[in-house]
Motif scaffolding. Structure first.
Motif, mmCIF file in Angstrom:
data_model
loop_
_atom_site.group_PDB
_atom_site.id
_atom_site.type_symbol
_atom_site.label_atom_id
_atom_site.label_comp_id
_atom_site.label_asym_id
_atom_site.label_seq_id
_atom_site.Cartn_x
_atom_site.Cartn_y
_atom_site.Cartn_z
ATOM 1 N N ILE A 194 0.803 -1.235 0.000
ATOM 2 C CA ILE A 194 0.000 0.000 0.000
ATOM 3 C C ILE A 194 0.834 1.282 0.000
ATOM 4 C CG2 ILE A 194 -2.090 -1.029 1.014
ATOM 5 C CD1 ILE A 194 -1.318 0.408 3.647
ATOM 6 N N LEU A 195 2.109 1.184 0.409
ATOM 7 C CA LEU A 195 2.932 2.401 0.402
ATOM 8 C C LEU A 195 3.363 2.731 -1.024
ATOM 9 C CD1 LEU A 195 5.182 2.042 3.579
ATOM 10 C CD2 LEU A 195 3.138 3.405 3.284
ATOM 11 N N LYS A 196 3.402 4.024 -1.335
ATOM 12 C CA LYS A 196 3.748 4.434 -2.704
ATOM 13 C C LYS A 196 5.234 4.751 -2.853
ATOM 14 C CE LYS A 196 -0.852 6.153 -3.703
ATOM 15 N NZ LYS A 196 -1.482 6.216 -2.379
ATOM 16 N N SER A 197 5.847 5.228 -1.772
ATOM 17 C CA SER A 197 7.251 5.637 -1.847
ATOM 18 C C SER A 197 8.182 4.423 -1.948
ATOM 19 C CB SER A 197 7.590 6.465 -0.613
ATOM 20 O OG SER A 197 8.970 6.472 -0.394
ATOM 21 N N HIS A 198 9.108 4.477 -2.916
ATOM 22 C CA HIS A 198 10.064 3.376 -3.103
ATOM 23 C C HIS A 198 11.008 3.268 -1.907
ATOM 24 C CE1 HIS A 198 8.894 2.168 -7.063
ATOM 25 N NE2 HIS A 198 8.796 3.453 -7.404
ATOM 26 N N LEU A 199 11.383 4.424 -1.366
ATOM 27 C CA LEU A 199 12.290 4.440 -0.208
ATOM 28 C C LEU A 199 11.634 3.720 0.979
ATOM 29 C CD1 LEU A 199 14.905 5.586 1.140
ATOM 30 C CD2 LEU A 199 13.506 7.528 1.858
ATOM 31 N N PHE A 200 10.359 3.999 1.202
ATOM 32 C CA PHE A 200 9.631 3.368 2.304
ATOM 33 C C PHE A 200 9.524 1.851 2.092
ATOM 34 C CE2 PHE A 200 7.096 7.468 3.538
ATOM 35 C CZ PHE A 200 8.295 8.030 3.951
ATOM 36 N N LYS A 201 9.363 1.466 0.831
ATOM 37 C CA LYS A 201 9.269 0.024 0.519
ATOM 38 C C LYS A 201 10.582 -0.668 0.888
ATOM 39 C CE LYS A 201 5.920 0.314 -3.272
ATOM 40 N NZ LYS A 201 4.864 -0.631 -3.167
ATOM 41 N N ILE A 202 11.690 0.014 0.572
ATOM 42 C CA ILE A 202 13.012 -0.555 0.903
ATOM 43 C C ILE A 202 13.151 -0.665 2.426
ATOM 44 C CG2 ILE A 202 15.515 -0.131 0.797
ATOM 45 C CD1 ILE A 202 14.936 1.287 -1.942
ATOM 46 N N ILE A 203 12.723 0.389 3.141
ATOM 47 C CA ILE A 203 12.796 0.373 4.613
ATOM 48 C C ILE A 203 11.986 -0.812 5.159
ATOM 49 C CG2 ILE A 203 12.160 1.649 6.725
ATOM 50 C CD1 ILE A 203 12.759 4.248 5.165
ATOM 51 N N ILE A 204 10.818 -1.044 4.565
ATOM 52 C CA ILE A 204 9.962 -2.150 5.027
ATOM 53 C C ILE A 204 10.664 -3.494 4.825
ATOM 54 C CG2 ILE A 204 7.854 -3.438 4.397
ATOM 55 C CD1 ILE A 204 6.465 -0.708 4.348
ATOM 56 N N VAL A 205 11.316 -3.653 3.672
ATOM 57 C CA VAL A 205 12.024 -4.917 3.403
ATOM 58 C C VAL A 205 13.133 -5.118 4.448
ATOM 59 C CG1 VAL A 205 13.507 -6.129 1.748
ATOM 60 C CG2 VAL A 205 11.470 -4.926 0.938
ATOM 61 N N ILE A 206 13.865 -4.041 4.746
ATOM 62 C CA ILE A 206 14.960 -4.138 5.729
ATOM 63 C C ILE A 206 14.393 -4.493 7.115
ATOM 64 C CG2 ILE A 206 16.780 -2.823 6.930
ATOM 65 C CD1 ILE A 206 17.025 -1.180 4.267
ATOM 66 N N ILE A 207 13.348 -3.767 7.517
ATOM 67 C CA ILE A 207 12.751 -4.008 8.843
ATOM 68 C C ILE A 207 12.183 -5.426 8.939
ATOM 69 C CG2 ILE A 207 10.815 -3.335 10.348
ATOM 70 C CD1 ILE A 207 11.332 -0.439 9.499
ATOM 71 N N PHE A 208 11.531 -5.854 7.849
ATOM 72 C CA PHE A 208 10.969 -7.210 7.827
ATOM 73 C C PHE A 208 12.093 -8.243 8.003
ATOM 74 C CE2 PHE A 208 10.369 -10.958 5.097
ATOM 75 C CZ PHE A 208 9.340 -11.581 5.789
ATOM 76 N N SER A 209 13.214 -8.015 7.310
ATOM 77 C CA SER A 209 14.337 -8.957 7.399
ATOM 78 C C SER A 209 14.838 -9.052 8.845
ATOM 79 C CB SER A 209 15.490 -8.515 6.495
ATOM 80 O OG SER A 209 15.013 -8.252 5.219
ATOM 81 N N ILE A 210 14.976 -7.892 9.500
ATOM 82 C CA ILE A 210 15.452 -7.870 10.897
ATOM 83 C C ILE A 210 14.481 -8.652 11.789
ATOM 84 C CG2 ILE A 210 15.912 -6.365 12.906
ATOM 85 C CD1 ILE A 210 16.728 -4.185 10.813
ATOM 86 N N CYS A 211 13.208 -8.343 11.594
ATOM 87 C CA CYS A 211 12.155 -8.959 12.400
ATOM 88 C C CYS A 211 12.105 -10.475 12.209
ATOM 89 C CB CYS A 211 10.835 -8.319 11.960
ATOM 90 S SG CYS A 211 9.662 -8.177 13.252
ATOM 91 N N PHE A 212 12.187 -10.878 10.943
ATOM 92 C CA PHE A 212 12.103 -12.305 10.616
ATOM 93 C C PHE A 212 13.332 -13.043 11.157
ATOM 94 C CE2 PHE A 212 11.789 -16.023 7.804
ATOM 95 C CZ PHE A 212 10.438 -16.294 7.964
ATOM 96 N N PHE A 213 14.479 -12.376 11.029
ATOM 97 C CA PHE A 213 15.720 -12.971 11.538
ATOM 98 C C PHE A 213 15.612 -13.187 13.054
ATOM 99 C CE2 PHE A 213 19.907 -12.292 13.535
ATOM 100 C CZ PHE A 213 20.604 -13.346 12.977
ATOM 101 N N THR A 214 15.094 -12.171 13.769
ATOM 102 C CA THR A 214 14.927 -12.271 15.232
ATOM 103 C C THR A 214 13.993 -13.432 15.579
ATOM 104 O OG1 THR A 214 14.990 -9.867 15.175
ATOM 105 C CG2 THR A 214 14.507 -10.845 17.296
ATOM 106 N N LEU A 215 12.913 -13.559 14.805
ATOM 107 C CA LEU A 215 11.946 -14.642 15.039
ATOM 108 C C LEU A 215 12.606 -16.003 14.893
ATOM 109 C CD1 LEU A 215 8.738 -15.428 15.183
ATOM 110 C CD2 LEU A 215 8.998 -15.710 12.731
ATOM 111 N N ILE A 216 13.324 -16.201 13.781
ATOM 112 C CA ILE A 216 13.972 -17.489 13.526
ATOM 113 C C ILE A 216 15.026 -17.778 14.611
ATOM 114 C CG2 ILE A 216 15.400 -18.800 11.861
ATOM 115 C CD1 ILE A 216 12.524 -18.342 10.864
#
Lengths: 203, 272
Positions: free
Chosen positions: A80-102
């Protein structure tokens, strides 16, 4: 106090069910990952309640729900976000979060750090959405409903970010009714957002 | 369970969590206020833009109506008067059939009146749509226009183009012609310049029309200001035609008084 706790639990369950009722009976147009998140949220709450009543170990259900939430909400915000920069931030944050979970799953199976990291992530996601919304020139009805959903996620995670530090202790106290009430109220907010959404267009 | 309830630390956590969620609600309220302000500003901007477009469109219609009124007046005052003279001459000629000398004089006079009538009709027709434009295209028409202006001695125009033999849609050519004519007209009226360079360059993507002169010029901001006022119908008419062609126009002037007007017209919009 115990009666209040039981009431809050029933209220929470009912409030979680309401968005699904609107979603399926009113045929609303909604992001698929958000739909999966809402369904999994209701099912996991129901199963956690049942396993709690019958005193069955429900750790796997709770952990699975956390995994699904991380994935679905990240995909939801990414789409839903339009900004490409925000999309990149989301991918980075998701990676951190997923890594912590695993990492936490393989180490202890008890999620504590993940829950805190997760709450922080969702707060950042919500803030990114607000900024993105302000910056975008064209806004449709769906985006207006997403503001309410985003606000619900934002408030819930602001509330739960500290709770998650001591979640195990808090869950066994009757004070947990405050969490249930807030969660229920915010699910009602999501229900209102879905109510306001445009209907699915049938071809 | 009771033991756990008495842990003050947990109570503090819950209290702080509630404060956090209240702060989140306050943030949301702030966001809503900010959002409403932005939406109001965007709405005001949209309304101003619509009004601006309407003004330009009205100016264009007004200019066309003025042109029609002028043509009607010219037809009435000039052609009408000339035809009346012709009618009187013919009536006089009928009465003087027995006076060959006077009849000859009347016929010579009539011939001159007919010639003048033809010239006037040509001029009016030129104003509606130059016949050269239809037959030979924009390049030849502009060449003719420049020669006519140079002949008056009011200004020396140096015209260069690489359009030779190239034709576009007639409607587009007429629009380009009117834009250039109106721009020259504005420069003639307001710049106090004696020399004007016009260059037209065609590439695969667009046509660039450049006007260069030294004198009183305008920059983009000044033009924008004039367009938003009641005056400046000529500029509004140019802007309206520019919009029609999906073209762009840029006005520049430096401190030494060197002015430039650059028009870019996308070739796809005018291709035949």
């Amino acid at each position: 106090m115990e009666r209040l706790f039981n009431f809050s639990l029933i209220f929470q369950m009912a409030a979680e069910f309401l968005p699904l009722v609107f979603l399926f009976f009113l045929k609303k147009q909604i992001n698929k990952s958000l739909k999966i998140f809402l369904i999994s949220s209701f099912i996991s709450s129901f199963l956690l309640y049942l396993t709690g009543v019958f005193q069955i170990n429900n750790l796997i259900i709770f952990n699975a729900y956390q995994g699904i939430t991380i994935c679905t909400l990240s995909i939801f915000y990414f789409s839903i976000l339009k900004s490409h920069l925000f999309k990149i931030i989301i991918v980075i944050i998701f990676s951190i979060c997923f890594f912590t979970l695993i990492w936490e799953l393989t180490k202890t199976s008890y999620l504590v750090s993940t829950l805190v990291v997760e709450s922080f992530c969702y707060i950042i996601f919500a803030l990114l959405f607000y900024i993105d919304y302000i910056n975008s020139s064209k806004v449709n009805n769906q985006a207006k409903s997403y503001i309410l959903i985003n606000t619900s996620i934002f408030i819930y995670n602001c509330f739960s970010v500290l709770n998650n530090l001591e979640i195990e202790k808090l869950m066994i106290t009757n004070y947990w009714f405050i969490h249930n009430l807030i969660d229920g109220l915010l699910k009602l907010l999501i229900a209102i957002a879905i109510w306001k959404m445009p209907k699915t267009y049938l071809s | 369970m009771e033991d756990a309830q008495n842990i003050p630390f947990l109570k503090v956590i819950i209290l702080v969590s509630i404060i956090f969620s209240l702060l989140a609600i306050a943030f949301y309220v702030l966001f809503l206020t900010f959002k409403k302000r932005i939406e109001r500003e965007q709405e005001a901007l949209r309304t101003a833009e619509i009004n601006f477009e309407r003004q330009i469109s009205e100016a264009s219609i007004k200019a066309e109506q003025q042109e029609r009124v002028q043509i009607a007046m010219d037809l009435h005052d000039e052609i009408g008067a000339l035809v009346t003279v012709l009618k009187i001459n013919i009536l006089n000629a009928q009465n003087r059939l027995n006076e060959p000398d006077r009849l000859f004089g009347l016929l010579a006079d009539t011939s001159q009146v007919i010639e003048k009538t033809a010239d006037t009709i040509r001029n009016i027709s030129n104003r509606i749509s130059p016949p050269t434009l239809v037959k030979m295209g924009i390049d030849a028409t502009l060449d003719e226009l420049v020669r006519t202006i140079n002949a008056t001695g009011k200004m020396t125009i140096n015209y260069q183009s690489n359009l030779s033999g190239v034709r576009f849609r007639l409607e587009a050519e007429l629009n380009i012609y009117r834009i250039i004519k109106e721009t020259i007209n504005n420069i003639l009226k307001h710049s106090h310049s004696e020399k004007l360079d016009i260059e037209i360059k065609r590439s695969n993507e667009n046509i660039k029309i450049t006007f260069n002169y030294t004198g009183l010029g305008l920059n983009n901001a000044q033009v924008e200001h004039l367009l938003r006022q009641e005056k400046g119908n000529g500029l509004k008419s140019i802007q309206s035609r520019i919009n029609n062609l999906r073209a762009s126009i840029r006005y520049e002037v430096d401190k030494k008084g060197k002015a430039e007007i650059l028009i870019k017209i996308p070739i796809d919009e005018i291709r035949n």
